[in-house]
Design an enzyme around this catalytic site. Structure first.
Site, mmCIF file in Angstrom:
data_model
loop_
_atom_site.group_PDB
_atom_site.id
_atom_site.type_symbol
_atom_site.label_atom_id
_atom_site.label_comp_id
_atom_site.label_asym_id
_atom_site.label_seq_id
_atom_site.Cartn_x
_atom_site.Cartn_y
_atom_site.Cartn_z
ATOM 1 C CE LYS A 123 -3.693 2.345 2.548
ATOM 2 N NZ LYS A 123 -4.797 2.225 3.509
ATOM 3 C CG ASP A 228 -13.045 5.595 6.291
ATOM 4 O OD1 ASP A 228 -14.256 5.736 6.025
ATOM 5 O OD2 ASP A 228 -12.137 5.850 5.481
HETATM 6 P P1 ADP Z 1 -7.585 3.804 1.176
HETATM 7 O O1 ADP Z 1 -7.006 4.281 2.469
HETATM 8 O O2 ADP Z 1 -7.011 4.577 0.060
HETATM 9 O O3 ADP Z 1 -9.069 3.728 1.189
HETATM 10 P P2 ADP Z 1 -7.496 0.926 1.544
HETATM 11 O O4 ADP Z 1 -6.520 0.393 2.534
HETATM 12 O O5 ADP Z 1 -8.924 0.992 1.984
HETATM 13 O O6 ADP Z 1 -7.012 2.325 0.976
HETATM 14 O O7 ADP Z 1 -7.397 0.017 0.236
HETATM 15 C C1 ADP Z 1 -8.112 0.311 -0.958
HETATM 16 C C2 ADP Z 1 -8.656 -0.985 -1.563
HETATM 17 O O8 ADP Z 1 -7.585 -1.887 -1.858
HETATM 18 C C3 ADP Z 1 -9.564 -1.749 -0.615
HETATM 19 O O9 ADP Z 1 -10.901 -1.345 -0.712
HETATM 20 C C4 ADP Z 1 -9.362 -3.183 -1.040
HETATM 21 O O10 ADP Z 1 -10.216 -3.510 -2.132
HETATM 22 C C5 ADP Z 1 -7.930 -3.228 -1.521
HETATM 23 N N1 ADP Z 1 -7.054 -3.710 -0.437
HETATM 24 C C6 ADP Z 1 -6.401 -2.962 0.476
HETATM 25 N N2 ADP Z 1 -5.681 -3.724 1.333
HETATM 26 C C7 ADP Z 1 -5.875 -4.997 0.937
HETATM 27 C C8 ADP Z 1 -5.382 -6.272 1.405
HETATM 28 N N3 ADP Z 1 -4.560 -6.366 2.442
HETATM 29 N N4 ADP Z 1 -5.791 -7.385 0.750
HETATM 30 C C9 ADP Z 1 -6.616 -7.294 -0.310
HETATM 31 N N5 ADP Z 1 -7.108 -6.143 -0.811
HETATM 32 C C10 ADP Z 1 -6.743 -4.999 -0.202
#
Ligand code: ADP
Ligand code: MG
Length: 454
Positions: A123, A228
């Site tokens: 991320k 959130d």
């Molecule tokens: P943001 O802070 O930008 O909202 P997120 O952490 O919510 O970021 O991640 C955005 C999207 O990426 C999530 O809605 C999910 O679909 C995917 N995602 C994030 N982390 C994971 C993970 N560990 N495994 C699988 N999908 C993930």
């Protein structure tokens, strides 16, 4: 802001050294003067440093800035991405990098794999990429803000997220296992699951509802509010159930087999807050109401039970076991949290008439007029999710006041140019393994099937 890894294949050890020098210099300089880059890289005397600088600039990893007083360079997000990736690679955290699987409000999510082929997620926090809604309030502010401070804030967001995930995972909360953190990035376990957002029906909504409410209460009992807690940040993992087959998979969403066991996994922690926060109750209630509303609207399920309520959840809280206090003590200080809070507020993604923090009326009136301007100003605004709203518009009115000092930007790993010889060994390129490609394709197909654009 795509993560373009092509240049990783041919950067030399010296290029890396110079890139790290620009990062090091950014601690105290918005624009790092060329002689300082040479000095920090330990390559004084030779012409080579200019060659390295020009390679890095060509690849967009650093950018030339003409200052009133001197010329120099600043690190770009691309450069920061590379430095973080390199740290993860050297630490044997990431061996290969696959496709992008998500674009969040302020992050990019890539699939990747460890040297032992474990599927992971990278991320990259991208603060400064803003939503259309808040753009008017933010616009002037952004113009007056340098890229370095967004990077600093992104870094705080990653550090905070990693710190919270660590304690939550250790305490058995259903969150992805955090694997590593460097700069603005977090590496974590890949969860092969659908976000709740994509799910239209579940076999036993009452049970899932109770589990989610229980999670909110359990978090509060340990001193935390997610802030959130919505259908984008809850992934639903499916186990068993007619061999994992879905009864149907439609354009709108997916349905699970009737006998499937569903486990909710919580993600996305930069806005997590303490139950001692002044507005704790507001955020707790909003998390609860997000779930309520989603279940009512999408899953046609309404609970008879009122609440849960924060005051009940924190009754008799054991101060010894507070995770908010623990995180504060382990490096993510209150001061850092405060700096970050001004930008990553605990705001909701909800669009449909949510009781989100009220937006400035003026901002909404001429939203359309703003769009062109936004696109010109910020090429990277490509959110696929509803936007957050800014409560603290006033914080953006005084750019000077909000400017963050980069003094306390501490480099967290061996890429700080403590010893340039650390870069002596050549770097091989990150290669996209077959596995990672396959997984990314699978995720993509799933999401397409459910009508998601990636
Ligand atoms: P943001 O802070 O930008 O909202 P997120 O952490 O919510 O970021 O991640 C955005 C999207 O990426 C999530 O809605 C999910 O679909 C995917 N995602 C994030 N982390 C994971 C993970 N560990 N495994 C699988 N999908 C993930
Ligand atoms: Mg999210």
């Amino acid at each position: 802001m795509k993560l373009d890894t092509r240049a990783l294949r041919y950067l030399t050890a010296e290029d890396w050294r110079v890139l790290a020098a620009v990062e090091q210099g950014s601690k105290n300089h918005e624009v790092v003067p060329t002689p300082l880059i040479a000095q920090l890289s330990g390559m004084r005397g030779g012409n080579n440093v200019h060659k390295n600088i020009s390679t890095l600039a060509k690849d967009g990893l650093i950018a030339k800035v003409k200052n009133a007083r001197y010329d120099g360079y600043r690190l770009t997000y691309g450069g920061l991405d590379y430095l973080a990736l390199n740290t993860h690679r050297k630490g044997d955290m990431i061996f290969s990098l696959g496709n992008q699987i998500g674009v969040g409000k302020e992050s990019d999510i890539y699939i990747c794999a460890s040297p032992s082929s474990r599927q992971l997620v990278l991320k990259l926090h991208r603060l400064g990429r803003i939503s259309f809604r808040t753009v008017k309030a933010n616009r002037d502010y952004l113009r007056n803000r340098n890229a370095g401070s967004w990077m600093y804030l992104s870094r705080l967001a990653a550090q905070k997220e990693h710190a919270f995930m660590q304690v939550l995972h250790r305490e058995g909360f259903p969150v992805p296992e955090p694997v590593a953190w460097s700069r603005h990035t977090v590496v974590m376990e890949f969860i092969d699951a659908f976000p709740l957002r994509m799910i239209d029906s579940v076999p036993d909504p009452g049970r899932l509802y109770a589990e989610l409410m229980d999670m909110i209460v359990q978090l509060a009992q340990r001193g935390l509010i997610h802030g959130d807690f919505n259908e984008f940040n809850i992934l639903i993992r499916e186990k068993g159930g007619s061999g994992g087959q879905r009864d149907e998979e439609t354009e709108e969403g997916s349905a699970f087999a009737k006998d499937a066991t569903l486990t909710p996994i919580l993600i996305d922690f930069p806005q997590t807050l303490s139950t001692n926060h002044t507005n704790a109750e507001f955020y707790f209630d909003r998390d609860v109401n997000c779930v309520k509303r989603y279940f009512e609207r999408r899953l046609r399920y309404t609970s008879d039970e009122p609440g849960p309520f924060l005051k009940d959840a924190i009754k008799g809280i054991d101060n010894e076991r507070r995770l908010d206090v623990e995180v504060e003590a382990t490096g993510f200080s209150r001061k850092m949290a405060k700096e970050l809070d001004r930008f990553v507020e605990p705001v909701s993604n909800e669009v449909e008439g949510a009781d989100a923090v009220p937006a400035d009326e003026d901002d909404l009136d001429d939203e359309d007029d703003e769009q062109d301007e936004v696109e010109n100003d910020f090429e990277d605004v490509d959110d696929v999710k509803p936007e957050r709203e800014s409560k603290e518009a006033s914080a953006f009115e005084q750019p000077d006041e909000a400017t963050i000092s980069l003094d306390n930007l501490a480099l967290d790993d061996d890429l700080a140019v403590k010893d340039p010889r650390l870069f002596a060994d050549g770097l091989s390129a990150l290669q996209t393994s077959q596995d990672a490609v396959v997984v990314a394709q699978k995720v993509k197909t799933k999401k397409r099937a459910a009508g998601w654009a990636i």
